[in-house]
Enzyme design. Structure first.
Site, short mmCIF file in Angstrom:
data_model
loop_
_atom_site.label_atom_id
_atom_site.label_comp_id
_atom_site.label_asym_id
_atom_site.label_seq_id
_atom_site.Cartn_x
_atom_site.Cartn_y
_atom_site.Cartn_z
N GLU A 141 -3.37 5.08 17.36
CA GLU A 141 -3.49 4.46 18.70
C GLU A 141 -2.20 3.85 19.23
OE1 GLU A 141 -6.88 1.87 18.26
OE2 GLU A 141 -8.22 3.53 17.81
N GLU A 189 -13.60 10.65 13.62
CA GLU A 189 -14.43 9.53 14.10
C GLU A 189 -15.53 10.01 15.06
OE1 GLU A 189 -12.04 6.09 15.09
OE2 GLU A 189 -10.42 6.73 13.74
C1 GLA Z 1 -10.83 2.96 15.78
C2 GLA Z 1 -10.23 3.08 14.39
C3 GLA Z 1 -11.28 3.17 13.35
C4 GLA Z 1 -12.40 2.19 13.59
C5 GLA Z 1 -12.96 2.40 14.93
C6 GLA Z 1 -14.17 1.54 15.07
O1 GLA Z 1 -11.23 4.16 16.26
O2 GLA Z 1 -9.38 4.18 14.25
O3 GLA Z 1 -10.72 2.91 12.11
O4 GLA Z 1 -11.94 0.87 13.45
O5 GLA Z 1 -11.94 2.11 15.85
O6 GLA Z 1 -15.02 1.66 13.97
#
Ligand code: GLA
Length: 380
Positions: free
Chosen positions: A162, A267
């Site tokens: 990020e 994710e």
């Molecule tokens: C971001 C992070 C993850 C996690 C999510 C929420 O996407 O990359 O590690 O913390 O937020 O679960």
């Protein structure tokens, strides 16, 4: 043909029709990892209860259904190095040992991220920001200690998480403010030095937004031309039933692959709840109207919404499979609905249904449809 033969033929046809329909699907016992083995890795995030060996039902699902794992939290810097120089590896060691024992491809998540990083990382003993060289040296120590410990055991690392805003500009994180954009390539350099065999990824959310997609692509291409060793981009898929559109996700898969990188679908989940700001809700949360509007499925998910969820997952997997040559892995963000962070984000205490397994650890009805879909993309 006499009547006896006609009857037999009829019975055979009738039987095969039944078997090729609903019955065959419900008898389909293939696992996710068997179904996707010719396509891409299929993974899940593991939470603390699973890593600690307590949630044995989830562990069984992980070892039978998936061939890759990532730690939801255990490898974030605030847990690995809560105080300067004091590394705590209990959880992450367990996680890595579990992966090796069960022959799972292990993903390390995440080395450099502005969030869930300990405060000390950026401060001196007086609480002021440290200087550029000091922060680079802390980054190097953290990355080399962690990556070095698991050298040869981790398949791929989310090196930086990020680093960009939704408009495609560099996020003004402490790493960026203190070091400048070079923090990004330095992180990859340190990780590569610590484990030359590990794959290295950049991971982010909202990668299907045009400005963010273009910003990430432009900056990574520039760094690649300057010699950055990077293998892939992790496209976080914190999706809702409607956002982002399949078309926009597809543009990003193509764009990132066009840079000479593999795409990791990371994710993955589909929220069925309305988006809500995490603002001051204490008062509002106590009203029934609020509950009904923002937490509508407290008593169970209606069939029609479960159907929408299944259709959404099928469209997503149809897209991933269509681009399987570009995609190295698809990782779900958890095993069962009961464990999903979305029950507590962006506001606490709601009931969401974003994953493949329900609160009783049963696979949802659409999982078998996804397994059947995977057949269509197999050659011959
Ligand atoms: C971001 C992070 C993850 C996690 C999510 C929420 O996407 O990359 O590690 O913390 O937020 O679960």
């Amino acid at each position: 043909m006499n009547l006896f033969k006609i009857t037999i033929v009829f019975v055979i046809i009738a039987n095969s029709l039944t078997l090729s329909g609903q019955e065959k699907l419900s008898n389909d016992k293939r696992t996710l990892k068997e179904s996707f083995k010719d396509h891409f890795l299929i993974g899940t995030a593991m939470n603390q209860q699973q890593i600690a060996g307590i949630d044995t039902t989830a562990i069984k699902i992980i070892t039978t259904q998936f061939n890759s794992i990532v730690a939801e939290n255990a490898m974030k810097s605030m847990y690995l190095q809560p105080k300067e120089g004091q590394f705590i590896f209990d959880q992450s060691d367990r996680f890595v040992d579990f992966g090796i024992k069960n022959d799972l491809k292990i993903i390390g998540h995440t080395l450099i991220w502005h969030s869930q990083a300990p405060d000390w990382f950026f401060k001196d003993s007086l609480g002021n920001d440290i200087g550029r060289e000091a922060l680079i040296s802390r980054m190097e120590k953290h990355i080399k200690t962690v990556v070095g410990r698991y050298r040869g055991k981790i398949y791929g690392w989310d090196v930086v998480n990020e680093a960009f805003n939704d408009d495609g500009t560099w996020r003004r994180s402490k790493f960026f403010e203190i070091i400048g954009e070079e923090f990004f390539s330095l992180a990859f350099k340190f990780a590569h030095e610590a484990d030359p065999e590990a794959q290295l990824y950049y991971n982010d959310y909202n990668t299907a937004l045009t400005a963010k997609r273009d910003g990430i692509a432009e900056k990574i291409l520039k760094l690649k031309k300057m010699g950055l060793r990077i293998d892939g981009i992790g496209m976080q898929q914190h999706n809702s039933l409607t956002f982002p559109s399949i078309e926009e996700i597809e543009k990003s898969i193509n764009k990132f692959f066009g840079l000479g990188l593999k795409v990791m679908i990371t994710e993955l989940e589909v929220s069925v709840l309305p988006w809500a700001d995490s603002g001051p809700t204490a008062e509002i949360t106590s009203t029934e109207a609020y509950r009904k509007k923002l937490d509508p499925y407290k008593d169970g998910l209606p069939d029609e919404i479960n159907k929408e969820l299944g259709d959404r997952y099928l469209s997503l997997f149809n897209l991933y499979l269509k681009h399987k040559e570009k995609i190295g892995r698809v990782t779900l963000w958890g095993v069962s609905d009961k464990d999903s962070w979305l029950n507590n984000f962006p506001i606490k205490g709601r009931k969401n249904y974003p994953l493949f397994f329900d609160r009783d650890y049963m696979p949802k009805s659409f999982v078998k449809d996804i397994i059947v879909l995977s057949d269509k993309f197999r050659e011959n």
